[in-house]
Design an enzyme around this catalytic site. Structure first.
Site, PDB file in Angstrom:
ATOM      1  N   LEU A  73       0.795  -1.232   0.000  1.00 46.76           N
ATOM      2  CA  LEU A  73       0.000   0.000   0.000  1.00 46.76           C
ATOM      3  C   LEU A  73       0.827   1.281   0.000  1.00 46.76           C
ATOM      4  O   LEU A  73       0.264   2.369   0.017  1.00 46.76           O
ATOM      5  CB  LEU A  73      -1.021   0.017   1.145  1.00 46.76           C
ATOM      6  CG  LEU A  73      -1.898  -1.247   1.284  1.00 46.76           C
ATOM      7  CD1 LEU A  73      -2.838  -1.104   2.466  1.00 46.76           C
ATOM      8  CD2 LEU A  73      -2.654  -1.540   0.005  1.00 46.76           C
ATOM      9  N   CYS A  74       2.158   1.183  -0.006  1.00 52.10           N
ATOM     10  CA  CYS A  74       2.989   2.380  -0.158  1.00 52.10           C
ATOM     11  C   CYS A  74       3.023   2.775  -1.629  1.00 52.10           C
ATOM     12  O   CYS A  74       3.048   1.923  -2.514  1.00 52.10           O
ATOM     13  CB  CYS A  74       4.427   2.119   0.317  1.00 52.10           C
ATOM     14  SG  CYS A  74       4.636   2.249   2.091  1.00 52.10           S
ATOM     15  N   HIS A  75       3.053   4.066  -1.864  1.00 53.99           N
ATOM     16  CA  HIS A  75       3.130   4.579  -3.228  1.00 53.99           C
ATOM     17  C   HIS A  75       4.577   4.584  -3.721  1.00 53.99           C
ATOM     18  O   HIS A  75       5.489   4.847  -2.919  1.00 53.99           O
ATOM     19  CB  HIS A  75       2.603   6.024  -3.284  1.00 53.99           C
ATOM     20  CG  HIS A  75       1.145   6.133  -2.984  1.00 53.99           C
ATOM     21  ND1 HIS A  75       0.656   6.182  -1.702  1.00 53.99           N
ATOM     22  CD2 HIS A  75       0.076   6.210  -3.804  1.00 53.99           C
ATOM     23  CE1 HIS A  75      -0.661   6.279  -1.745  1.00 53.99           C
ATOM     24  NE2 HIS A  75      -1.042   6.302  -2.999  1.00 53.99           N
TER      25      HIS A  75
ATOM     26  N   MET B 262       7.765   6.273   5.689  1.00 61.91           N
ATOM     27  CA  MET B 262       8.056   4.851   5.491  1.00 61.91           C
ATOM     28  C   MET B 262       9.403   4.651   4.798  1.00 61.91           C
ATOM     29  O   MET B 262      10.124   3.697   5.104  1.00 61.91           O
ATOM     30  CB  MET B 262       6.940   4.163   4.699  1.00 61.91           C
ATOM     31  CG  MET B 262       5.631   4.061   5.472  1.00 61.91           C
ATOM     32  SD  MET B 262       5.795   3.344   7.132  1.00 61.91           S
ATOM     33  CE  MET B 262       6.480   1.754   6.761  1.00 61.91           C
ATOM     34  N   GLU B 263       9.759   5.550   3.910  1.00 64.55           N
ATOM     35  CA  GLU B 263      11.048   5.455   3.229  1.00 64.55           C
ATOM     36  C   GLU B 263      12.194   5.678   4.206  1.00 64.55           C
ATOM     37  O   GLU B 263      13.202   4.957   4.177  1.00 64.55           O
ATOM     38  CB  GLU B 263      11.102   6.444   2.069  1.00 64.55           C
ATOM     39  CG  GLU B 263      10.247   6.048   0.877  1.00 64.55           C
ATOM     40  CD  GLU B 263       8.733   6.138   1.094  1.00 64.55           C
ATOM     41  OE1 GLU B 263       7.995   5.530   0.302  1.00 64.55           O
ATOM     42  OE2 GLU B 263       8.273   6.796   2.046  1.00 64.55           O
TER      43      GLU B 263
ATOM     44  N   ASP C   8      23.995  -8.481   9.228  1.00 63.29           N
ATOM     45  CA  ASP C   8      24.431  -9.483   8.257  1.00 63.29           C
ATOM     46  C   ASP C   8      25.947  -9.519   8.129  1.00 63.29           C
ATOM     47  O   ASP C   8      26.549 -10.592   8.073  1.00 63.29           O
ATOM     48  CB  ASP C   8      23.797  -9.207   6.894  1.00 63.29           C
ATOM     49  CG  ASP C   8      24.231 -10.229   5.862  1.00 63.29           C
ATOM     50  OD1 ASP C   8      24.106 -11.440   6.128  1.00 63.29           O
ATOM     51  OD2 ASP C   8      24.712  -9.815   4.787  1.00 63.29           O
TER      52      ASP C   8
END
EC number: 4.6.1.17
Length: 159
Positions: free
Chosen positions: A75-77, A113-114, A128
């Protein structure tokens, strides 16, 4: 309380229509903290990690992740980011690495969100690259620090 924007009238997940929203400059900052043993941090700082430059690799991973957030988070653009910056610093007194990201654009939806994705993936990359020497590295406190622009106004965490 504000309504959830990604839920339609039937209670189903839905991508928000931002086509009618005003295009404004939007910026977000986020952070993540990575805790480890002093020996692991020293290995990173001395450049002795067998996988290479941990900070440089994590920085690039964070930038790439920010640009691909729309592929990772439903749902993120997809966004045309004008700026992605990932800063990484060792805080030796606390055996910790602090990651801070900044994302910016001029558009119709925010970049929180980014910024959060950039810090998260940078932290995962550090894990990692160091898991061979320490499996119990702790990634914590991933949070939004600040956001500006848009209809909902500005936000700054109370530190």
């Amino acid at each position: 309380m504000t309504q959830l924007t990604h839920i339609n009238a039937s209670g189903e997940a839905n991508m928000v229509d931002v086509s009618e929203k005003a295009s404004t400059v939007r910026e977000a900052r986020a952070e993540a903290l990575v805790h480890m043993l002093p020996e692991t941090l020293q290995l990173i700082m001395s450049g002795q990690n067998s996988k290479g430059d941990v900070f440089a690799t994590a920085r690039i991973a964070g930038i790439q992740a920010a640009k691909r957030t729309w592929e990772l988070i439903p749902l993120c653009h997809p966004l045309l980011l004008s700026k992605v910056e990932v800063q990484i610093e060792a805080i030796q007194a606390e055996n910790m690495i602090r990651i801070e990201s900044v994302c910016k654009l001029k558009g119709t939806t925010g970049v929180e969100m980014e910024a959060l994705t950039a810090t998260s993936v940078a932290a995962l990359t550090i894990y990692d690259m160091c898991k061979a020497v320490q499996k119990d590295i702790v990634i914590g406190q991933i949070r939004l620090l600040e956001k500006t622009g848009g209809k909902s106004g500005d936000y700054k965490v109370g530190i």
